[in-house]
Design an enzyme around this catalytic site. Structure first.
Site, short mmCIF file in Angstrom:
data_model
loop_
_atom_site.label_atom_id
_atom_site.label_comp_id
_atom_site.label_asym_id
_atom_site.label_seq_id
_atom_site.Cartn_x
_atom_site.Cartn_y
_atom_site.Cartn_z
N GLU A 46 0.80 -1.30 -0.19
CA GLU A 46 0.09 -0.29 -0.46
C GLU A 46 0.96 1.05 0.02
O GLU A 46 2.15 1.59 0.52
CB GLU A 46 -1.05 -0.06 0.75
CG GLU A 46 -1.71 -0.78 1.27
CD GLU A 46 -2.45 -1.60 2.37
OE1 GLU A 46 -1.91 -0.29 3.61
OE2 GLU A 46 -2.79 -2.71 2.24
N GLU A 77 -4.16 -6.66 2.54
CA GLU A 77 -3.55 -7.81 3.19
C GLU A 77 -3.10 -9.08 2.33
O GLU A 77 -2.23 -9.34 2.26
CB GLU A 77 -3.26 -7.58 4.53
CG GLU A 77 -2.94 -5.68 4.42
CD GLU A 77 -3.68 -4.61 4.28
OE1 GLU A 77 -4.62 -5.26 4.84
OE2 GLU A 77 -3.33 -3.61 5.66
N PHE A 100 1.76 -0.81 8.64
CA PHE A 100 2.45 -1.57 10.17
C PHE A 100 2.01 -2.33 10.62
O PHE A 100 1.47 -3.30 10.06
CB PHE A 100 0.88 -0.47 11.05
CG PHE A 100 1.15 0.76 9.98
CD1 PHE A 100 1.79 1.63 11.82
CD2 PHE A 100 0.53 1.72 9.42
CE1 PHE A 100 1.57 3.11 11.70
CE2 PHE A 100 1.22 3.42 9.97
CZ PHE A 100 1.08 3.72 9.85
N ASP A 102 1.07 -3.82 12.96
CA ASP A 102 -0.05 -3.54 13.67
C ASP A 102 -1.13 -4.36 12.74
O ASP A 102 -2.68 -4.46 13.39
CB ASP A 102 -0.56 -2.56 14.62
CG ASP A 102 0.75 -1.32 15.43
OD1 ASP A 102 0.44 -1.47 16.58
OD2 ASP A 102 1.42 -1.41 14.22
N PHE A 103 -1.15 -3.87 11.89
CA PHE A 103 -2.13 -4.25 10.79
C PHE A 103 -2.08 -5.47 11.42
O PHE A 103 -2.64 -6.86 9.62
CB PHE A 103 -1.57 -4.17 9.49
CG PHE A 103 -1.99 -2.05 9.31
CD1 PHE A 103 -2.88 -1.80 10.69
CD2 PHE A 103 -1.82 -1.27 8.69
CE1 PHE A 103 -2.54 -0.40 10.76
CE2 PHE A 103 -2.13 -0.41 8.57
CZ PHE A 103 -2.31 0.05 9.62
N HIS A 146 -1.24 1.68 16.36
CA HIS A 146 -0.11 1.68 15.04
C HIS A 146 1.26 2.26 16.01
O HIS A 146 2.21 2.74 15.16
CB HIS A 146 -0.26 3.70 14.33
CG HIS A 146 -1.87 3.32 13.65
ND1 HIS A 146 -2.64 3.14 14.09
CD2 HIS A 146 -1.73 3.12 12.61
CE1 HIS A 146 -3.92 3.37 13.23
NE2 HIS A 146 -3.50 3.12 11.88
#
Lengths: 351, 324
Positions: A46, A77, A100, A102-103, A146
């Site tokens: 992205e 993703e 990130f 975190d994703f 994040h």
């Protein structure tokens, strides 16, 4: 980070020439060089195209290599990381970016059940030579979703190598090695080391980087600062804080050795044991959560080898088991800041 | 459709059914008198594909060994129809060193790179890797295609929808296949899915969607012909749903107490149905049927013998092969 940088430069060749680059530029330089060298290397993720990566991990690549090899993806993703896996299975060498870390919750199945397991499940008949790059870390009030590091989670799951550079030279060298590796490599770069113009200036985010081909072996730690009194084992941005504290405490007659782990999988246990064998004291600094993670693992490896090596109980500075808070003062209270590291060094030294 | 093609479809279906019946026999042989899923020469979950032969036979008839297939937790029919090495596949199911995965994978994790075949035990998650295989084919300028298979339950997963969007966006040479066997383990599709045909969902991604209603191998063959040709021509992906039949349980040992349709199942079995059709048209007779069955049986029993003779892996090697 001059020590690690110089050491790496001397590894590369006697005639290595360096110039100062930011970590992000060093990382991009490695990607670009491998894309020049190997047509099968391509980047997708992205905002990796015109934007150049939200954290400047792909700056300039679109202009140089075009949209066929630097591919902006939808916010899907699972689909594009899975696509990277499929392309790698067919012999390409994709670099997929998870913006990130975190994703990871929206795509972890592709990562840990597919990317990491296909080689083993296939009895070694199918290789997955890909790099999963991802931004980690906090310190700029981005809140609980994040700001995490989460490398312990990836390192816990078998089948993927995990690296986290702390400086520009290693960022280049580990990226080169990651792309050339026949295994999936998770390349975790801390936003705070990239040298981004829109974050607080970090002097250690710029450093000497070899101009030519530069590999840092995956699975090899570096002694970022030699010392005799206490081993500070750490990685990524926390190396910077540990070095700052070590410089400062030299004036208090405490000689800290800073071990930059650089890779979590494989973990360079030998270097850790060798260092602790000399200092007799161990402090682990980890920006990931405290429980069930890197800090516990490193202390366990020392204890399994010989608990008698330690002349004082080991200490760890990590994120306590709470989500990363938003407000600056709250976030600083949980991150492994220089202040917490300094206090911990005094503690392990019995002062 | 020419006679040779029709007989080939029949032979493939017979081979798959013969294989699944043999695995069924071997699987249960040493799980008596008390069923223990972890015991026996073939331990673990076993998802057999009897009743779904038309989907694999009809789709894979259009493929070569250069094309990719990503299958599901119920993979044997697609593996056989796509030409996966039956000896090594069977050895893997028996957990032996000559298996496709040297005993590391098992029946849900069969990888045969020679024919670009893989499968995943995670619902819908075989779709994303197929996109990447299609990308590699496209980038290398070949006309190979990737066929991604799921069940109807997977059409409610996020990875399914992400994959359709991405493949349509990038015009990837993919054929998405949904095997609607009506059951997500015990949950009927009426309780899981908001549309009567998953083919309708293709419109949401601007790609063709087709549903084959009657589990007919020839109808599947026809529909797949268009989808594969479209992908090969560079015109992008298609979605093909086949209303098929789970003849047996979700896995072996499934008591199927929830299954209210069981009485009608035998009459829907696609193999005798197709055989009768070919007999009625004078393309098959008793001798030909026996010959096809005997050929299938010989191949399958050969594979089982090979598997049984292959050594078990050395437990000391369990930690090998994590990394290349």
């Amino acid at each position: 980070m001059s020590l690690t940088g110089a050491a790496d430069a001397s590894h590369a060749s006697a005639s290595t020439t360096t110039r100062k680059l930011s970590t992000s530029k060093a990382m991009v330089e490695a990607v670009a060089a491998e894309m020049e060298r190997d047509r099968d290397v391509f980047v997708m993720g992205e905002d990796v195209g015109a934007y150049g990566g939200i954290f400047s991990s792909t700056t300039g690549l679109l202009d140089r290599f075009g949209p066929q090899r630097v591919v902006d993806t939808p916010i899907s993703e699972s689909a594009f990381i899975g696509a990277a896996i499929g392309a790698a299975v067919e012999g390409m060498r994709p670099i997929a970016e998870l913006m990130f870390v975190d994703f990871f919750g929206v795509c972890m199945d592709q990562i840990y059940n597919h990317m990491a397991k296909i080689h083993y499940e296939s009895g070694g008949n199918v290789r997955v030579p890909m790099v999963l790059t991802t931004a980690v870390g906090g310190g700029y009030s981005d809140g609980a979703q994040h700001s995490q590091c989460l490398w312990g989670t990836f390192a816990h799951l078998p089948g993927m190598k995990v690296v986290a550079p702390s400086n520009p030279a290693d960022a280049k060298g580990l990226m080169t090695s990651a792309i050339r590796d026949d295994n999936p490599v998770v390349y975790m770069f801390h936003k705070g080391i990239m040298g981004l113009p829109w974050m607080a200036k970090n002097p250690r985010s710029v450093g000497p980087v070899p101009e030519e081909d530069h590999e840092v072996p995956i699975g090899k730690a570096a002694i970022a600062r030699p010392g005799t009194d206490v081993t500070i084992a750490t990685l990524s941005l926390s190396v910077h804080h540990a070095l700052d504290v070590a410089d400062e405490l030299a004036g208090d007659d405490i000689d800290c050795e800073v071990v930059d782990l650089r890779s979590l999988v494989p973990l360079d246990t030998d270097t850790i044991l060798e260092s602790v064998g000399r200092t007799g004291r161990l402090l682990v600094v980890d920006e990931d959560y405290r429980s069930f993670g890197v800090s516990g693992e490193i202390i366990a490896r020392v204890a399994e080898h010989d608990p008698g090596m330690l002349s004082a109980p080991p200490v760890r500075v990590a994120v306590p088991d709470v989500p990363i808070p938003y407000a600056r003062g709250l976030e600083d209270a949980v991150l492994p800041t220089s202040e917490r590291i300094r206090t911990a060094v005094f503690g392990v030294m019995g002062r | 459709m020419d006679t040779a093609t029709r007989l080939d479809l029949y032979r493939t279906m017979m081979l798959i059914r013969t294989y699944e019946e043999a695995i069924l026999r071997e699987y249960h042989a040493d799980k008596k008198p008390v069923f223990d899923i972890g015991a026996g020469a073939i331990p673990g979950e076993m998802h057999l594909s009897a009743g779904q032969e038309p989907v694999a036979a009809g789709v894979c008839a259009h493929l070569t060994s250069s094309d990719a297939v990503t299958a599901t937790h119920r993979p044997h029919h697609f593996a056989i129809a796509h030409g996966v090495d039956m000896h090594r596949m069977t050895a893997e199911i028996f957990g032996r060193v000559d298996g496709l995965g040297k005993g590391r994978g098992g029946h849900m994790h069969l990888f045969d790179p020679d024919v670009h075949f893989s499968c995943s035990g995670i619902i819908a998650e075989g779709y994303p890797p197929a996109l990447g295989q299609a990308m590699a084919f496209q980038r290398r300028g070949t006309d190979a295609v990737a066929v991604a298979v799921t069940g109807e339950g997977a059409a409610n997963q996020g990875a399914f929808h992400e994959s359709l969007n991405l493949a349509a966006l990038w015009k990837l040479p993919v054929v998405f296949v949904i095997e609607d066997n009506e059951w997500g383990i015990s949950v009927p599709r009426s309780a899981s899915t908001c549309v009567t045909s998953n083919a309708d969902r293709a419109a949401g991604y601007g790609i063709p969607g087709t549903r084959v209603e009657d589990n007919s191998v020839e109808a599947v063959h026809h529909a797949a012909s268009e989808a594969v040709a479209r992908a090969r021509a560079g015109d992008g992906p298609s979605l093909l749903e086949v209303h098929t039949l789970r003849l047996w349980g979700h896995f072996e040992g499934d008591p199927q107490a929830y299954r209210h349709d069981l009485d009608g199942v035998p009459g829907r079995d696609p193999l005798p149905t197709y055989e009768q059709k070919l007999r009625d048209e004078g393309l098959l007779d008793e001798a030909a049927v026996k010959s096809v069955a005997a050929d299938a049986s010989e191949r399958v029993e050969d594979a089982i013998t090979f598997a049984r003779r292959s050594p078990l892996p050395d437990p000391k090697e369990a930690r090998d092969l994590v990394f290349a």
